[in-house]
Scaffold this active site. Structure first.
Site, PDB file in Angstrom:
ATOM      1  N   ARG A  81       0.832  -1.208   0.000  1.00 16.45           N
ATOM      2  CA  ARG A  81       0.000   0.000   0.000  1.00 16.45           C
ATOM      3  C   ARG A  81       0.864   1.253   0.000  1.00 16.45           C
ATOM      4  O   ARG A  81       0.529   2.257  -0.644  1.00 16.45           O
ATOM      5  CB  ARG A  81      -0.946  -0.025   1.218  1.00 16.45           C
ATOM      6  N   LYS A 184      -2.736   6.593   1.583  1.00 16.34           N
ATOM      7  CA  LYS A 184      -2.641   6.898   3.009  1.00 16.34           C
ATOM      8  C   LYS A 184      -1.644   8.042   3.183  1.00 16.34           C
ATOM      9  O   LYS A 184      -0.438   7.814   3.229  1.00 16.34           O
ATOM     10  CB  LYS A 184      -2.186   5.646   3.761  1.00 16.34           C
ATOM     11  N   GLU A 220     -16.347   6.516   5.529  1.00 15.34           N
ATOM     12  CA  GLU A 220     -15.657   5.781   6.591  1.00 15.34           C
ATOM     13  C   GLU A 220     -15.633   6.598   7.862  1.00 15.34           C
ATOM     14  O   GLU A 220     -16.197   7.672   7.945  1.00 15.34           O
ATOM     15  CB  GLU A 220     -14.261   5.352   6.143  1.00 15.34           C
TER      16      GLU A 220
HETATM   17  C1  LIG Z   1      -5.043   3.619   7.948  1.00 15.43           C
HETATM   18  C2  LIG Z   1      -6.432   3.975   7.607  1.00 15.43           C
HETATM   19  C3  LIG Z   1      -7.493   3.069   7.783  1.00 15.43           C
HETATM   20  C4  LIG Z   1      -7.301   1.700   8.414  1.00 15.43           C
HETATM   21  O1  LIG Z   1      -6.522   0.850   7.608  1.00 15.43           O
HETATM   22  P1  LIG Z   1      -5.797  -0.430   8.231  1.00 15.43           P
HETATM   23  O2  LIG Z   1      -4.949  -0.928   7.117  1.00 15.43           O
HETATM   24  O3  LIG Z   1      -6.826  -1.395   8.631  1.00 15.43           O
HETATM   25  O4  LIG Z   1      -5.007   0.052   9.393  1.00 15.43           O
HETATM   26  C5  LIG Z   1      -8.772   3.450   7.385  1.00 15.43           C
HETATM   27  N1  LIG Z   1      -8.993   4.672   6.843  1.00 15.43           N
HETATM   28  C6  LIG Z   1      -8.007   5.584   6.658  1.00 15.43           C
HETATM   29  C7  LIG Z   1      -8.334   6.906   6.064  1.00 15.43           C
HETATM   30  C8  LIG Z   1      -6.694   5.268   7.033  1.00 15.43           C
HETATM   31  O5  LIG Z   1      -5.726   6.172   6.873  1.00 15.43           O
END
Ligand SMILES: *Cc1c(COP(=O)(O)O)cnc(C)c1O
Length: 340
Positions: A81, A184, A220
């Protein structure tokens, strides 16, 4: 020797540990991974991470098992990722093998900070990739810095595995596109701080965001994905403005294993009233059941679960995921990397 901290009551906060690991990309190549005990980075005032948001981060965790071994959950997924994020914002990606090597080194060198089995705490691992070359025009950097820092942490929500209340605030959810582009990056987070602050002031644990364009669909829950469960089906939103969570991906696999149907699709706001259970999931949040959703704009209230308890499927999923992460159960999917 393991540190003597109050492991069972650790907050989800930064804490200095012994080492972080770093590497710099310049002149067309990555330098060696180096250990540092400094909490600071010397940086050029024109670094692209400061001016143009060339910054990516990741989050994963290491756990101590009953056997005393340290387990890291799906680091290869985080490595991939971070490569996707880096490519999207035109940064030099960190090769997967280098990422995995760096994770292993930083965990190994900070063994004393990995919370013991049974404490409910874990070592949070935070990889960071930033553009550190000097640019004044809008251009990508010619130098990148990769750092992994770690900190022992307790649950993201201090309540632990108990339902929380979350708030939808259509007037202030400028932060909706937290995972825009499925990447991210810290830049997506800046605008979420205001709605999180408003949610906290209203007594809510988190903000739940609707899609930023039409406000008709569920996106989310800040740094955690949303899921709803009804009619033996695990339903989670698909949207361009949410981040594909590795925890959510794992839960989809485990839900299927338990005989639930799995649907990843648009989730209309109206569907909130039809779920039997709801929750948020992520590395930090694990599974945090949602007991109540309050829409500050419409006044709508949606409630889930009975007597302040998590729903049965949420609890099963939580226990199954934790068992694999801590090594209490077999790891049939090859998700866990063990540090000897
Ligand atoms: C990191 C993150 C998540 C959770 O992802 P994981 O891989 O399960 O830790 C969900 N939403 C956003 C915006 C994130 O930055």
């Amino acid at each position: 020797m393991t540190k003597s901290l109050d492991w069972a009551n650790l907050p989800f906060k930064y804490m200095k540990t012994d080492y972080n690991v770093r590497s710099t990309w310049k002149n067309g190549k990555w330098g060696p991974l180096e250990l540092s005990d400094s909490e600071y980075i010397p940086m050029h005032i024109a670094a692209t991470c400061l001016h143009y948001g060339q910054e990516a981060f990741e989050g994963l965790k290491a756990y101590t098992g009953k056997d005393g071994k340290i387990r890291i959950f799906r680091p290869d997924a985080n490595a991939k990722r971070m490569i996707a994020t880096a490519e999207y914002i035109f940064m030099q990606p960190v090769p997967e093998e280098m990422f995995l090597e760096a994770v292993k080194i930083v965990v190994d060198k900070n063994r004393d900070w990995v919370p013991p089995y049974g404490s409910g705490a874990s070592l949070y691992i935070r990889p960071l990739l930033i553009g550190t070359g000097a640019r004044i025009g809008v251009q990508p950097s010619d130098e990148y810095t990769f750092i992994i820092l770690v900190a022992p942490t307790g649950p993201y929500f201090k309540e632990g595995f108990k339902p929380v209340s979350v708030m939808i605030d259509r007037d202030h959810d400028r932060a909706a596109p937290l995972g825009t582009g499925h990447i991210k990056v810290g830049g997506n987070y800046a605008a979420s701080l205001i709605s999180i602050d408003l949610a906290h002031k209203g007594g809510y644990a988190a903000s739940l965001y609707l899609d930023s364009g039409s406000k008709k669909y569920i996106d989310e829950c800040g740094p955690a994905n949303f899921f709803g469960i009804k009619n033996d089906t695990y339903i989670t939103p698909y949207s361009h403005s949410i981040l594909p969570s590795i925890t959510n991906d794992s839960l989809c696999v485990l839900a299927k294993e338990m005989g639930l149907k799995v649907e990843r699709r648009k989730v209309p706001y109206e569907e909130l009233s039809t779920f039997e259970e709801a929750g948020e999931c992520g590395t930090a949040a694990v599974i945090t059941p949602i007991g109540k959703i309050f829409d500050a704009t419409t006044g709508d209230i949606f409630t889930y679960g009975k007597d302040g308890k998590p729903g049965p499927w949420s609890e099963k999923l939580y226990n199954r995921l934790r068992a694999i992460q801590y090594g209490d159960a077999e790891d049939p999917y090859g998700w866990v990397t063990i540090i000897d």
